[in-house]
Design a protein around this motif. Structure first.
Motif, PDB file in Angstrom:
ATOM      1  N   SER A 177       0.837  -1.206   0.000  1.00  0.00           N
ATOM      2  CA  SER A 177       0.000   0.000   0.000  1.00  0.00           C
ATOM      3  C   SER A 177       0.870   1.253   0.000  1.00  0.00           C
ATOM      4  O   SER A 177       0.610   2.205  -0.749  1.00  0.00           O
ATOM      5  CB  SER A 177      -0.918   0.018   1.217  1.00  0.00           C
ATOM      6  N   PHE A 178       1.887   1.248   0.849  1.00  0.00           N
ATOM      7  CA  PHE A 178       2.796   2.390   0.906  1.00  0.00           C
ATOM      8  C   PHE A 178       3.542   2.560  -0.412  1.00  0.00           C
ATOM      9  O   PHE A 178       3.674   3.679  -0.924  1.00  0.00           O
ATOM     10  CB  PHE A 178       3.778   2.228   2.066  1.00  0.00           C
ATOM     11  N   PHE A 193       2.566   1.684  -3.386  1.00  0.00           N
ATOM     12  CA  PHE A 193       1.654   2.217  -4.403  1.00  0.00           C
ATOM     13  C   PHE A 193       1.407   3.711  -4.201  1.00  0.00           C
ATOM     14  O   PHE A 193       1.299   4.466  -5.168  1.00  0.00           O
ATOM     15  CB  PHE A 193       0.335   1.448  -4.413  1.00  0.00           C
ATOM     16  N   GLN A 194       1.331   4.148  -2.957  1.00  0.00           N
ATOM     17  CA  GLN A 194       1.176   5.583  -2.699  1.00  0.00           C
ATOM     18  C   GLN A 194       2.403   6.352  -3.179  1.00  0.00           C
ATOM     19  O   GLN A 194       2.277   7.417  -3.790  1.00  0.00           O
ATOM     20  CB  GLN A 194       0.950   5.838  -1.215  1.00  0.00           C
ATOM     21  N   VAL A 195       3.568   5.818  -2.896  1.00  0.00           N
ATOM     22  CA  VAL A 195       4.804   6.469  -3.336  1.00  0.00           C
ATOM     23  C   VAL A 195       4.868   6.491  -4.857  1.00  0.00           C
ATOM     24  O   VAL A 195       5.262   7.493  -5.460  1.00  0.00           O
ATOM     25  CB  VAL A 195       6.039   5.773  -2.726  1.00  0.00           C
ATOM     26  N   LYS A 196       4.444   5.411  -5.500  1.00  0.00           N
ATOM     27  CA  LYS A 196       4.443   5.355  -6.965  1.00  0.00           C
ATOM     28  C   LYS A 196       3.485   6.397  -7.550  1.00  0.00           C
ATOM     29  O   LYS A 196       3.773   6.997  -8.582  1.00  0.00           O
ATOM     30  CB  LYS A 196       4.043   3.957  -7.455  1.00  0.00           C
ATOM     31  N   ARG A 197       2.335   6.608  -6.899  1.00  0.00           N
ATOM     32  CA  ARG A 197       1.402   7.629  -7.377  1.00  0.00           C
ATOM     33  C   ARG A 197       2.024   9.026  -7.283  1.00  0.00           C
ATOM     34  O   ARG A 197       1.879   9.851  -8.183  1.00  0.00           O
ATOM     35  CB  ARG A 197       0.102   7.568  -6.593  1.00  0.00           C
ATOM     36  N   VAL A 198       2.722   9.284  -6.189  1.00  0.00           N
ATOM     37  CA  VAL A 198       3.413  10.574  -6.034  1.00  0.00           C
ATOM     38  C   VAL A 198       4.492  10.704  -7.110  1.00  0.00           C
ATOM     39  O   VAL A 198       4.649  11.770  -7.721  1.00  0.00           O
ATOM     40  CB  VAL A 198       4.010  10.711  -4.621  1.00  0.00           C
ATOM     41  N   CYS A 250      11.437   4.826  -3.859  1.00  0.00           N
ATOM     42  CA  CYS A 250      10.867   3.703  -4.627  1.00  0.00           C
ATOM     43  C   CYS A 250      11.926   2.639  -4.889  1.00  0.00           C
ATOM     44  O   CYS A 250      11.660   1.441  -4.732  1.00  0.00           O
ATOM     45  CB  CYS A 250      10.304   4.186  -5.956  1.00  0.00           C
TER      46      CYS A 250
END
Length: 90
Positions: free
Chosen positions: A6-7, A9-14, A60
């Motif tokens: 989850s973390f 994926f959040q970093v990837k979105r940023v 990442c």
């Protein structure tokens, strides 16, 4: 693993959002020589975006290579050495 992914994926979105912000900033970077104050402000924004991109890219990379890959290798080793399913999941 759920929290980690989850973390990640959040970093990837940023990371993706910062990459998308690059083109609009580049388009605004073309100023006339008389507008030096606006150009100086824009250069600060551009530098901040680059620093943020650097940080997120390295985070990442760390999560993928130094955390997930190491854990994956350990899991594969446990699977190969295990006599049964119970040994792998315990």
């Amino acid at each position: 693993y759920n929290k980690l992914f989850s973390f990640l994926f959040q970093v990837k979105r940023v990371q993706l959002a910062l990459a998308r912000a690059r083109n609009p900033l580049r388009e605004r970077a073309s100023f006339k020589p008389a507008d030096m104050k606006a150009r100086a402000k824009m250069l600060k924004v551009w530098a901040l975006r680059q620093k943020m991109q650097f940080l997120v890219d390295n985070l990442c990379y760390y999560l993928q290579v130094d955390v997930l890959d190491v854990q994956h290798q350990e899991l594969r080793k446990r699977i190969l050495e295990a006599a049964g399913y119970e040994e792998v999941v315990s």
